[in-house]
Design a protein around this motif. Sequence first.
Motif: not given
Length: 806
Positions: A241-247
């Motif tokens: 799971i990616t907690q922030d796609l902006r990373a």
Amino acid sequence: MKRVIFKILIVVMLCFNFKAKAQNLDIEGITKSTKLKVNGNVNANTIYYNSNNRNARTPFTYFVQGTINVSWLRFNVPFTYSYSNQGDNFDYQLPFNFNRLSLHPRYKWIQAHIGDVTMNFSPYTLSGHQFTGGGIELTPNSPLQFSAMYGRLLKATEDDGNEQTLPAYKRVGYGAKLGWQKPNYKIGVIGFYAKDNINSVALIPEERNIKPKENLVISVLGETTIAKRYTIRAEYASTAITQDLRADKSTISSGNLAGFLFDNRTSTEFYNAIKAGLDVNLGGMKVGVGYERIDPNYETLGAYYFNNDFENITLNLARSLLKNKISISFNLGYQRDNLNNQKTQSLGRTVGSVNASYQMTENITLTGMYSNFTSFTNQNLNQFDDINDNDLTDEEQEALNYRQLSQNANANLNWVVSKKKNSTQTVNLNYSLASSANEENGVIRVGQANNFHNGNAVYTIGFPQNSFTVSSSFNYSYNDIGRDNSDAWGTSINLNKLFFKNKLNTTFGTAYNNSVNKEIKTGVLNFRASAGTVLAKKHNISLNAIQLFRNTTNQQDLSEFTLTFNYSYAFDVTKPEISLNRKPRERKKRKKKDKIFKFSYREHLFQGEHSKISDEITSLIHLEDFKTVRSLEQIMNDLELLSLDIKDNENSSNKKYKKSAINYLDLLYKYKDFSDAYHKIATKSLQNLYKQAVVLDERLKQDYARLRNLVTAEKRKGRFVLESDMKDLKARERKYKAHVWMQEQLSGLTYQDVLKDKGLLKAFKEKYINKVFMLLKEKKTEKEIEDYFSLKYAKFYHDNAPVNMP
């Protein structure tokens, strides 16, 4: 990422198509039944509410829901709908809709779901999350089973500045489940993927802590039976799971199964879950061993709520004796958290329980239960500590060797005194005990042990020939909580009478409860009346009224009136036959079978023609006993589909019709039993919550008074008082007042109060009942659910206390 998932789905469908070639199209069978049928039902509820106190509850609400089923040849297309004004008064936004439409067409072994629907793959992947889209389930007469879904999980919701608004990115998900099932074994693989659309809403403020996410879950599961005695089952699930796609993107990969197929970023996390069990059937005895481990922070976007960071080991045993007259079951378990040693304190818990039932005679049944729970940690687990603790300098003193001991016992006697043609009499006696103690460093201090006693007696007499039943009950509770004692007693009487050849069902009842705690006395008196009838075998009409009066020391008297009207209509329209052949076939006249037969189910006896029994069965849901079941929308939809199946089989054989009727009754009573368990566990949790609140009352009062006196003294001396001290004083004042208010609400609370949704309990039930049912379906222990209840109840009452309301 999408290419990989797409290739997996193509391979799955090719495998399925290869297997499906063996299915033959039965043209002759199709042309034998060419009637176009349209049937279904409509159910409408209106609720009027009035109170002399200020209440946020809407005075008038309505609900309309139903099902329309169109069948032709071997196609079945059920369409379900639900509409309500329940959310009209909200001045904030939510990422879902109250009103829902769904379509569930079916042909042979192909089942589709279209609209606002839910599907379940497994607890670790997709589990009960509503989505707007489509799904399909393929269950052919072969070992291969396949399910898939695609749809919007959350709608885009902008942040409008309202604290109650739940902003959300548009979230779309899809997944598939492939299974292979044989009589002695079954295996399966599940894939689920969900991703938020970053551009679906404007920038959400950082303080809302809502970030765009992406998630892939892969699960492998299997089960096998060896020598017809040993059943082994296991499931392994991995989530990325990616907690922030902006990373930023990352090249670091994980040994996690899902991680090999996922586009990793610097905010991507990887977790695993595993569950395994062994059941052994030794004739008259059954033994089971289970193990479950879920990594800390394990999460799937296919479920609304998920417990993680725990390890469970369970052992259960069940045995029947004396030709099944005696049944005994044992349960032992151990649970711990802090699996990665990242927390400052750890919690361990041992659980033991025994249940027994004895059929003494044909008319007397005795049941009993005993459970013993021990929780140990290096810090007090009471949830009020986190809510009320303002001092962060005493952490070392709080790090104690702490154990919480609790015991529960229950005994029940049910006696059918007489069962004659003109009268029946039954007596039910129940006693329960709940005790707990807090042990610090091996010592149980004064005021840290308490006991709750409750006794209940019910007497029912019925006159079958007159269709008249009278039931009376008496309840008494005594609680010794630390240095404080409280007691409560109550009595009730209920009358039930059928008129006009049993076509009009009427009830009238009244109940009174009185509780005393310290100087606070509370009296509650209520009257209930209802009437219901079935017109023309298709129209069900019912009217229910409840008037409640409550008086509490130093509080304004409360008067509440609730009126509920329900109307349901079942329709069945059959069109003329549609000929698929050019030459009309002669139809042989067949004698109509005699459909008069009878069968029993639990306490019910159904007798007569199929259509009459259908009306009796489908009208059970409108009884008061099934009130909680009626609040579960998904279950109501399932029951409506099963009721259509009953109607379709009215012209079938007795055996086939009975099977469809039993399917409906099994589902209805399954969730009725769940409802009973919900109210029982909720009562225990609320009583434990009250006990803990009373224990903490004096400490909170002293903390508030100490700071108030200090600030007052400084002001009198003309000294400057820090703004932080004033804020702290106001915070302590609010917490203490909310704490006192919560005690008043919980004082003398009984099982009947929980059953009737007293006070805030109705709003709490509407918010959490679906989650509790999911915990029950997942076979969580009663203690686990009680702990979940206690935490949620404490926060719910504090948040809704008048001092914290705007």
